[in-house]
Motif scaffolding. Sequence first.
Motif, short mmCIF file in Angstrom:
data_model
loop_
_atom_site.label_atom_id
_atom_site.label_comp_id
_atom_site.label_asym_id
_atom_site.label_seq_id
_atom_site.Cartn_x
_atom_site.Cartn_y
_atom_site.Cartn_z
N LEU A 1 -8.82 -3.17 -20.05
CA LEU A 1 -9.22 -2.33 -18.93
C LEU A 1 -8.49 -2.73 -17.65
N LYS A 2 -8.38 -4.03 -17.41
CA LYS A 2 -7.71 -4.51 -16.22
C LYS A 2 -6.24 -4.09 -16.22
N ASN A 3 -5.58 -4.25 -17.37
CA ASN A 3 -4.16 -3.88 -17.45
C ASN A 3 -3.95 -2.39 -17.25
N LYS A 4 -4.86 -1.59 -17.77
CA LYS A 4 -4.71 -0.14 -17.60
C LYS A 4 -4.95 0.28 -16.15
N GLN A 5 -5.85 -0.41 -15.47
CA GLN A 5 -6.09 -0.11 -14.06
C GLN A 5 -4.85 -0.41 -13.23
N GLU A 6 -4.23 -1.58 -13.49
CA GLU A 6 -3.03 -1.95 -12.75
C GLU A 6 -1.88 -0.99 -13.04
N LEU A 7 -1.83 -0.51 -14.31
CA LEU A 7 -0.74 0.38 -14.71
C LEU A 7 -0.85 1.73 -14.02
N HIS A 8 -2.10 2.16 -13.76
CA HIS A 8 -2.30 3.49 -13.20
C HIS A 8 -2.61 3.47 -11.70
N GLU A 9 -2.46 2.31 -11.06
CA GLU A 9 -2.67 2.28 -9.62
C GLU A 9 -1.61 3.12 -8.92
N PRO A 10 -2.01 3.95 -7.99
CA PRO A 10 -1.04 4.82 -7.32
C PRO A 10 -0.08 4.00 -6.46
N LEU A 11 1.16 4.45 -6.40
CA LEU A 11 2.17 3.79 -5.58
C LEU A 11 2.01 4.20 -4.13
N PRO A 12 2.42 3.34 -3.21
CA PRO A 12 2.36 3.71 -1.79
C PRO A 12 3.28 4.90 -1.53
N PRO A 13 3.05 5.62 -0.44
CA PRO A 13 3.91 6.77 -0.11
C PRO A 13 5.32 6.30 0.26
N PRO A 14 6.30 7.20 0.24
CA PRO A 14 7.68 6.82 0.59
C PRO A 14 7.79 6.19 1.98
N GLU A 15 6.92 6.63 2.91
CA GLU A 15 6.98 6.09 4.27
C GLU A 15 6.72 4.58 4.29
N PHE A 16 5.93 4.11 3.32
CA PHE A 16 5.63 2.68 3.21
C PHE A 16 6.92 1.90 3.03
N TYR A 17 7.77 2.37 2.10
CA TYR A 17 9.01 1.65 1.79
C TYR A 17 10.05 1.81 2.89
N SER A 18 10.19 3.01 3.42
CA SER A 18 11.19 3.22 4.47
C SER A 18 10.86 2.40 5.71
N SER A 19 9.56 2.35 6.08
CA SER A 19 9.14 1.56 7.23
C SER A 19 9.37 0.08 6.98
N LEU A 20 9.07 -0.37 5.76
CA LEU A 20 9.21 -1.77 5.42
C LEU A 20 10.68 -2.20 5.43
N ILE A 21 11.55 -1.39 4.85
CA ILE A 21 12.98 -1.70 4.82
C ILE A 21 13.54 -1.76 6.24
N GLU A 22 13.09 -0.85 7.09
CA GLU A 22 13.56 -0.85 8.47
C GLU A 22 13.11 -2.10 9.21
N GLU A 23 11.87 -2.52 8.98
CA GLU A 23 11.35 -3.72 9.66
C GLU A 23 12.08 -4.98 9.20
N ILE A 24 12.33 -5.10 7.89
CA ILE A 24 13.05 -6.27 7.39
C ILE A 24 14.46 -6.30 7.94
N GLY A 25 15.09 -5.13 8.01
CA GLY A 25 16.44 -5.06 8.57
C GLY A 25 16.47 -5.49 10.03
N THR A 26 15.46 -5.09 10.80
CA THR A 26 15.38 -5.50 12.20
C THR A 26 15.16 -7.01 12.32
N LEU A 27 14.31 -7.53 11.46
CA LEU A 27 14.05 -8.97 11.47
C LEU A 27 15.27 -9.77 11.03
N GLY A 28 15.95 -9.26 10.01
CA GLY A 28 17.11 -9.94 9.45
C GLY A 28 16.88 -10.25 7.99
N TRP A 29 17.76 -9.71 7.13
CA TRP A 29 17.59 -9.91 5.69
C TRP A 29 17.76 -11.37 5.30
#
Length: 403
Positions: A95-123
């Motif tokens: 049950l635990k594995n199936k819950q993790e497998l079907h957890e919804p992914l964050p929206p695209p804005e989550f990743y674009s915002s995160l990539i932008e912040e890391i780039g500003t900070l410095g990779w």
Amino acid sequence: MEEAEAGLMHQFPFLLPQNRAKTVYEGFITAQGRDFHLRILLPEDLQLKNARLLCSWQLKTVLTGYHQIVQQRMQHSPDLVNFMMELKTVLEVALKNKQELHEPLPPPEFYSSLIEEIGTLGWDKLVYADPCFSTIKLKAEDASGREHLITLKLKMKYPAESPDCFVDFPVSFSVSWTPKMPSILPYVTLSDSPSNVNKSDFVVLPFESSIMSIHSQFVAALESLKAFWDVMDEIDEKTWVLEPEKPTRSATARRIALGNNASINIEIDPRHPTMLPDCCFLGADHVVKPLGIKLSRNIHLWDPENSLLQNLKDVLEIDFPARAILDKSDFSVDCGICYAYQLDGAIPDQVCDNPQCGQPFHQICLYEWLRGLLTSRQSFNIMFGECPYCSKPITLKMSGRKP
């Protein structure tokens, strides 16, 4: 047999026998708050290795991919109670594995915002990121050039919700976080109507919290602890630290070798690292008592402007021997009872007071030894008896933790 039936009834009250021979059981198994119907058919000899498990379609769906494991558990379980316990464990994992497998992914804005912040900070400051970017590790150096890591656990609602932060600090670390709001908001009053609002009424609000702001707070915290880590590093470099064997940056205690099977345990305040620490001497009385007297007599010499190690030298009137100077046999002596050096992470810290003996023991070993002697006696947390080696009187003062 009756005990097994009582155990089954206690653990699985909704699984009941369907006949007098008790070769058929039917009912429900519960896992993670959900009930699943099942039926178990046993042979006449009630041996599980020849039993059959009939599952409802819901249970069968959850256990997809686990059928072989369930079969193995059935083959090797001694009775029905044990098999049901094993089945429940497998079911909870599935049950635990199936819950993790079907957890919804964050929206695209989550990743674009995160990539932008890391780039500003410095990779170059990014040490690790998991495939989903839900966990990232960032690095920073303090003024002394020591590298430190901070782990961020990002939630799906980031940046509206603060990440969980984990650091190796001797004090708590809390992040000041202001949730992000839309970057452009109307600047209106309650009397304004939609027809009165125009583009000139909009203002751009700065984003206050981001990965960069967390990293800045992390760096500021590093600088506030620089003096503490300078003190700890000097102790680690210039003395023989017995415990902890591999100290972390959050460790505030050190047990330092003094020689002659004696040591001092110090607990340092991270906020005031050059002040007099809590001290506890460990070893034979004829070795550590004079040190305690010197500490009391010279405590007025303590100067917070000097390093903690230098103050300890001045107050105790000693030079701490380095590990390279001390002979291994001078301190790394096995316990005289269990003949081991480390026991559950502890090293021998009880020493016979007889100068001609001086044999060290683990506290728990000496405690068990003295407790087994008819001639030993105990007064509160102190035990009196005879040394296992020289038979001279020995005293064991037990610490707060029970051996």
